[in-house]
Design an enzyme around this catalytic site. Structure first.
Site, mmCIF file in Angstrom:
data_model
loop_
_atom_site.group_PDB
_atom_site.id
_atom_site.type_symbol
_atom_site.label_atom_id
_atom_site.label_comp_id
_atom_site.label_asym_id
_atom_site.label_seq_id
_atom_site.Cartn_x
_atom_site.Cartn_y
_atom_site.Cartn_z
ATOM 1 N N ARG A 90 5.048 -12.979 9.560
ATOM 2 C CA ARG A 90 5.723 -11.737 9.271
ATOM 3 C C ARG A 90 7.063 -11.687 10.002
ATOM 4 O O ARG A 90 7.279 -12.424 10.969
ATOM 5 C CB ARG A 90 4.857 -10.540 9.638
ATOM 6 C CG ARG A 90 4.478 -10.467 11.103
ATOM 7 C CD ARG A 90 3.457 -9.367 11.365
ATOM 8 N NE ARG A 90 4.044 -8.035 11.256
ATOM 9 C CZ ARG A 90 3.638 -7.110 10.391
ATOM 10 N NH1 ARG A 90 2.643 -7.365 9.566
ATOM 11 N NH2 ARG A 90 4.207 -5.944 10.356
ATOM 12 N N LYS B 104 4.470 0.529 9.572
ATOM 13 C CA LYS B 104 4.584 1.767 8.786
ATOM 14 C C LYS B 104 4.025 2.953 9.555
ATOM 15 O O LYS B 104 4.547 4.059 9.473
ATOM 16 C CB LYS B 104 3.832 1.611 7.463
ATOM 17 C CG LYS B 104 4.720 1.100 6.358
ATOM 18 C CD LYS B 104 4.006 1.177 5.026
ATOM 19 C CE LYS B 104 3.006 0.059 4.884
ATOM 20 N NZ LYS B 104 2.413 -0.032 3.550
ATOM 21 N N GLU C 66 0.868 -1.166 0.000
ATOM 22 C CA GLU C 66 0.000 0.000 0.000
ATOM 23 C C GLU C 66 0.915 1.228 0.000
ATOM 24 O O GLU C 66 1.806 1.334 0.849
ATOM 25 C CB GLU C 66 -0.882 0.001 1.255
ATOM 26 C CG GLU C 66 -1.830 1.170 1.245
ATOM 27 C CD GLU C 66 -2.764 1.224 2.441
ATOM 28 O OE1 GLU C 66 -2.780 0.271 3.246
ATOM 29 O OE2 GLU C 66 -3.471 2.236 2.553
HETATM 30 P P1 ATP Z 1 2.574 -2.331 8.052
HETATM 31 O O1 ATP Z 1 2.097 -3.241 9.138
HETATM 32 O O2 ATP Z 1 4.003 -1.947 8.186
HETATM 33 O O3 ATP Z 1 1.671 -1.168 7.780
HETATM 34 P P2 ATP Z 1 1.328 -3.542 5.847
HETATM 35 O O4 ATP Z 1 1.018 -4.968 5.797
HETATM 36 O O5 ATP Z 1 0.185 -2.657 6.098
HETATM 37 O O6 ATP Z 1 2.548 -3.263 6.776
HETATM 38 P P3 ATP Z 1 1.597 -3.373 3.044
HETATM 39 O O7 ATP Z 1 2.103 -2.268 2.228
HETATM 40 O O8 ATP Z 1 0.182 -3.746 2.931
HETATM 41 O O9 ATP Z 1 1.986 -3.038 4.518
HETATM 42 O O10 ATP Z 1 2.500 -4.658 2.830
HETATM 43 C C1 ATP Z 1 2.804 -5.202 1.577
HETATM 44 C C2 ATP Z 1 3.144 -6.653 1.749
HETATM 45 O O11 ATP Z 1 4.231 -6.806 2.665
HETATM 46 C C3 ATP Z 1 1.966 -7.408 2.343
HETATM 47 O O12 ATP Z 1 1.796 -8.610 1.620
HETATM 48 C C4 ATP Z 1 2.371 -7.660 3.754
HETATM 49 O O13 ATP Z 1 1.815 -8.855 4.229
HETATM 50 C C5 ATP Z 1 3.888 -7.732 3.664
HETATM 51 N N1 ATP Z 1 4.507 -7.352 4.937
HETATM 52 C C6 ATP Z 1 4.285 -6.230 5.654
HETATM 53 N N2 ATP Z 1 4.981 -6.238 6.805
HETATM 54 C C7 ATP Z 1 5.673 -7.411 6.818
HETATM 55 C C8 ATP Z 1 6.579 -8.031 7.744
HETATM 56 N N3 ATP Z 1 6.925 -7.445 8.893
HETATM 57 N N4 ATP Z 1 7.090 -9.227 7.423
HETATM 58 C C9 ATP Z 1 6.775 -9.821 6.256
HETATM 59 N N5 ATP Z 1 5.942 -9.308 5.347
HETATM 60 C C10 ATP Z 1 5.383 -8.119 5.620
HETATM 61 MG MG MG Z 2 -1.430 -3.949 4.455
#
Ligand code: ATP
Ligand code: MG
Length: 569
Positions: free
Chosen positions: A272, A282, A46
């Protein structure tokens, strides 16, 4: 404690023997059984912030399995939340993925590319009696939803006719309805044990400008509605996401089953990345930036990909780390020492050596002529001969580290002591004669002499030097600023258990040293080079503050784990 806390130098060749992780196993099976002919994955960030080290794990996994099995991986921006997103984030993410060494298939994609199709599918759900416009306020909707142990209640708007729903949904789209006044919900089951199936929202009214679609839309699809259908449009075979989406899988499948989608993707979840001393949210990273606790998203202390890049971490080191931590379905905590191991290990193999004195004190060598400049040659790397050699001007006055001199010391101190000898790295053995002090009693200069004929060999008189120290000519050097970093948080779990992570910020995580003296060859250094400053660690030029007039080096990492201090004094 950590998933793989046993990383050691011995695990070097782990790739050859490492067993396939569960995603690799299931893809192999799908190919063998002909379930899929070609693997298609996607990385779906995102654009509401910069990528962090957790995303690196997801990138390496998604692009990695696609590469490994001859498939492709898409980069798709999951842009259904326009208020929090921006083009700046889109560009930063593209750059980070490329920098990590991966190429997406075709053009960058956006969920917003599919808004017309998603809208048509929402209409389809209404027509099939599978969705309705609901006028409950968010508070009311919460009450109707029930709890984990209590079934929900049907919304009073659940039985609107198809015609009425179509008309209302059209009004939502055209902007005639106020934000929050209603939403489109899937009609599934208000008593489902899985709360995600209790008539989830699929469209909200949001009169927001969108970075890709401008003002075209007044309604935006939910993540749950958009994600699986976007996967289906792109022919994604394995939609890999993190474990918190496991409970959303039944909903993912429900949409796929109830819509005329062109393919049937499946969702798989993995754990994760969580790492001690590190925040990987984020939202929290954005807070650090917005409240100026750090110097932007790419502050070298940030666990963002851009921060690590600016710090001097190589893409290969980050990929190696992601490989080492593996992919599992059980949540664990990775020790930051493992990350540091990968960073150090990679730099050691490739970084040219150089000398830089961080806390200089002048040494005058009384038996070297004032005008004399003798050029020493030294290998740039102990094993990589292809890196060649460098010239080190050796002069009457030099700098050494203040720490490397004592008037008196015990036997364990293997540096320069009055009346004793030490070898200057790549140059002569010297002996200290006198320490000159200022009025305040601080040593300002050391007077010493070289022992003749000791280049590359021990002194003829048999009195051997105790140790080797680095040095730089006091007349031909590069004056520079050096930035030393420590962990950004002092607490092993900065944001665990209701703690305010801001209160665990390490006040000493950045130390800026002025007037450091680097060997003159570093005047030619470029922004994409990394160096080992002997005895000090790995360094690179800082892409933000460096200039030819005022060189600035970042320390990427020390030579060994300084938190497990091995004192040699
Ligand atoms: P955050 O919790 O930091 O906001 P998010 O999941 O909202 O992370 P996205 O931009 O949606 O952020 O993430 C893109 C991809 O990266 C998704 O498939 C998500 O599952 C993966 N991802 C995010 N954080 C992690 C992590 N700590 N370890 C592994 N994969 C991750
Ligand atoms: Mg997300």
């Amino acid at each position: 404690m950590s998933e793989h806390s046993n990383a050691t130098e011995n695990s070097e060749n782990k790739n050859a023997t490492k067993p396939a992780h569960f995603i690799q196993q299931l893809i192999r099976k799908d190919l063998e059984q002909g379930v899929h002919q070609k693997i298609v994955t996607r990385f779906p960030p995102e654009p509401n912030g910069y990528l962090h080290i957790g995303h690196a794990k997801s990138i390496c996994l998604n692009f990695g399995v696609a590469d490994e099995f001859g498939g492709v991986c898409n980069l798709r921006f999951d842009d259904t939340n326009p208020e929090k997103e921006s083009e700046e984030y889109v560009n930063a993410i593209r750059r980070d993925v490329e920098w990590l060494g991966f190429r997406w298939d075709g053009e960058v994609r956006y969920t917003s590319d599919y808004f017309d199709q998603l809208y048509a599918w929402a209409v389809h759900l209404i027509e099939q009696g599978n969705a309705y416009v609901c006028d409950l306020t968010p508070d009311e909707a919460r009450n109707y939803r029930g709890t984990l142990v209590e079934a929900g209640k049907n919304s009073p708007y659940r039985d609107r006719s198809v015609a009425e729903n179509l008309a209302l949904f059209e009004k939502m789209r055209s902007g005639e309805m106020e934000e929050g006044s209603c939403s489109l919900r899937a009609k599934i089951d208000m008593s489902a044990p899985n709360m995600n199936l209790r008539d989830p929202i699929i469209y909200r009214i949001k009169k927001a400008h969108h970075h890709q679609t401008g003002d075209k839309w007044n309604i935006y699809p939910s993540y749950d509605f958009a994600h699986g259908q976007s996967d289906a449009i792109e022919g994604i075979t394995h939609s890999i996401c993190t474990l918190e989406f496991e409970d959303h899988r039944p909903l993912y499948d429900w949409f796929i089953q109830n819509l005329p989608v062109p393919s049937t993707p499946h969702q798989y979840e993995f754990a994760r990345l969580n790492m001690n001393y590190t925040v990987t949210s984020k939202r929290k990273l954005k807070q650090l930036v917005d409240e100026n606790h750090v110097d932007g998203w790419d502050d070298p202390r940030m666990p963002t990909i851009s921060g690590m890049r600016r710090r001097g971490v190589t893409p290969a080191a980050l990929r190696d780390f992601c490989e080492r931590i593996g992919v599992t379905r059980s949540d664990g905590l990775v020790d930051v020492a493992m990350y540091e191991f990968s960073v150090r290990n990679d730099l050691d193999k490739t970084a040219p050596r150089a000398m830089c004195v961080l806390h200089p004190i002048k040494v005058t060598l009384t038996n070297v002529d004032e005008e004399q400049v003798e050029y020493m040659t030294a290998a740039r790397h102990p094993t990589l001969e292809s890196l060649g050699e460098r010239k080190l001007p050796f002069t009457r006055t030099i700098y050494i580290e203040q720490d490397d001199f004592r008037e008196e010391a015990n036997k364990k101190y293997k540096r320069l002591v009055l009346g004793k000898r030490v070898r200057l790295r790549n140059a002569y053995v010297i002996e200290a004669d006198l320490a000159i002090r200022d009025d305040a009693g601080n040593i300002t200069e050391i007077v010493a002499h070289i022992i003749e004929d000791t280049l590359g060999k021990d002194p003829a008189d048999g009195i051997k030097p105790k140790g080797v120290i680095h040095w730089v000519s006091a007349t031909e050097n590069l004056d520079c600023e050096v930035r030393l970093y420590d962990r950004l948080f002092t607490d092993e779990a900065p944001d665990a258990g209701g703690k305010n992570f801001l209160e665990t910020i390490n006040a000493d995580s950045l130390e800026i040293l002025q007037g450091c003296k680097a060997e003159i060859s570093l005047a030619e250094a470029t922004l994409d080079e990394r160096f080992q400053f002997e005895r000090q660690g790995y360094f690179c030029l800082d892409s933000k503050y460096h200039s030819k007039e005022k060189p600035v080096f970042n320390r990427t990492i020390g030579l060994r784990d300084t938190w497990a201090k091995m004192d040699d004094e």
